[in-house]
Design a protein around this motif. Structure first.
Motif, PDB file in Angstrom:
ATOM      1  N   GLY A   1      -0.924   6.470   1.413  1.00  9.93           N
ATOM      2  CA  GLY A   1       1.033   6.147   2.064  1.00  9.93           C
ATOM      3  C   GLY A   1       1.288   6.572   4.114  1.00  9.93           C
ATOM      4  O   GLY A   1       1.874   5.844   4.625  1.00  9.93           O
ATOM      5  N   LEU A   2       0.496   7.431   3.749  1.00 12.27           N
ATOM      6  CA  LEU A   2       0.625   7.869   5.443  1.00 12.27           C
ATOM      7  C   LEU A   2      -0.343   6.646   5.938  1.00 12.27           C
ATOM      8  O   LEU A   2       0.832   6.474   6.823  1.00 12.27           O
ATOM      9  CB  LEU A   2       0.146   9.301   5.632  1.00 12.27           C
TER      10      LEU A   2
ATOM     11  N   SER B   1       0.390  -1.107  -0.013  1.00 13.15           N
ATOM     12  CA  SER B   1      -0.223   0.246  -0.130  1.00 13.15           C
ATOM     13  C   SER B   1       1.060   0.861   0.440  1.00 13.15           C
ATOM     14  O   SER B   1       0.719   1.640  -0.117  1.00 13.15           O
ATOM     15  CB  SER B   1      -1.117   0.221   0.730  1.00 13.15           C
ATOM     16  N   LEU B   2       1.700   0.901   0.423  1.00 10.09           N
ATOM     17  CA  LEU B   2       2.694   2.860   0.497  1.00 10.09           C
ATOM     18  C   LEU B   2       3.534   2.749  -0.220  1.00 10.09           C
ATOM     19  O   LEU B   2       3.185   3.759  -1.005  1.00 10.09           O
ATOM     20  CB  LEU B   2       3.910   2.365   1.444  1.00 10.09           C
ATOM     21  N   VAL B   3       3.428   1.788  -1.180  1.00  7.84           N
ATOM     22  CA  VAL B   3       4.162   1.566  -2.936  1.00  7.84           C
ATOM     23  C   VAL B   3       3.056   2.203  -3.974  1.00  7.84           C
ATOM     24  O   VAL B   3       3.098   2.993  -4.133  1.00  7.84           O
ATOM     25  CB  VAL B   3       4.794   0.537  -3.423  1.00  7.84           C
TER      26      VAL B   3
ATOM     27  N   LEU C   1       0.761   6.160  -6.826  1.00 11.93           N
ATOM     28  CA  LEU C   1      -0.583   7.833  -6.806  1.00 11.93           C
ATOM     29  C   LEU C   1      -0.368   8.889  -7.412  1.00 11.93           C
ATOM     30  O   LEU C   1      -0.053   9.614  -7.933  1.00 11.93           O
ATOM     31  CB  LEU C   1      -1.745   6.935  -5.361  1.00 11.93           C
ATOM     32  N   VAL C   2       1.087   9.263  -6.565  1.00  9.61           N
ATOM     33  CA  VAL C   2       1.471  10.282  -6.137  1.00  9.61           C
ATOM     34  C   VAL C   2       1.931  11.177  -7.432  1.00  9.61           C
ATOM     35  O   VAL C   2       2.488  11.896  -7.922  1.00  9.61           O
ATOM     36  CB  VAL C   2       2.862  11.116  -4.989  1.00  9.61           C
ATOM     37  N   LEU C   3       3.411  10.290  -7.712  1.00  8.06           N
ATOM     38  CA  LEU C   3       3.505  10.382  -9.226  1.00  8.06           C
ATOM     39  C   LEU C   3       3.013   9.870 -10.272  1.00  8.06           C
ATOM     40  O   LEU C   3       3.126  10.424 -11.524  1.00  8.06           O
ATOM     41  CB  LEU C   3       5.045   8.897  -9.106  1.00  8.06           C
ATOM     42  N   SER C   4       1.775   9.303 -11.000  1.00  3.64           N
ATOM     43  CA  SER C   4       1.244   9.243 -11.520  1.00  3.64           C
ATOM     44  C   SER C   4       0.620   9.999 -12.713  1.00  3.64           C
ATOM     45  O   SER C   4       0.681   9.768 -13.751  1.00  3.64           O
ATOM     46  CB  SER C   4       0.000   7.870 -11.127  1.00  3.64           C
ATOM     47  N   PRO C   5       0.226  10.759 -11.796  1.00  6.48           N
ATOM     48  CA  PRO C   5      -0.487  11.846 -13.439  1.00  6.48           C
ATOM     49  C   PRO C   5       1.384  12.618 -14.234  1.00  6.48           C
ATOM     50  O   PRO C   5       0.471  12.663 -15.484  1.00  6.48           O
ATOM     51  CB  PRO C   5      -0.588  12.805 -11.665  1.00  6.48           C
TER      52      PRO C   5
END
Length: 109
Positions: A43-44, A9-11, A16-20
């Protein structure tokens, strides 16, 4: 106890943060903000659970997974195929991973 599901889930949160920018939908603000904010939240929560946090964090990730699945239609970016598939697939994975941990019964000695 640290679970592989929390690491996964962390990965997914980092993805998700980088995907855009990786998938090329950073020009769609609603999809970008959704991915970045939900990625940070997933992630948090995963980090907190890795540190021995309470089980409610897994249930919160289930809710975030459901939101990710529905968000393309709620936020109006369902016409952006990359962003939609990303949200739906990652939402399913996050939700299923969290459910697999949340539904486990604690083992007693």
């Amino acid at each position: 106890m640290r679970k592989w599901q929390d690491w996964a889930s962390l990965v997914l949160g980092l993805w998700l943060v980088l995907s855009p920018w990786i998938l090329g939908f950073s020009g769609t603000p609603s999809a970008t903000w959704n991915a970045v904010l939900l990625g940070l939240a997933v992630g948090l929560l995963s980090l907190l659970h890795l540190q021995g946090g309470p089980l409610w964090e897994e249930w919160a990730n289930v809710v975030l997974g459901v939101w990710l699945i529905l968000s393309p239609w709620i936020l109006g970016f369902s016409g952006e195929a990359g962003a939609t598939w990303n949200a739906v697939i990652v939402g399913l994975l996050v939700g299923l991973l969290a459910l697999s941990v949340a539904r486990e019964k604690p083992k007693t000695a």
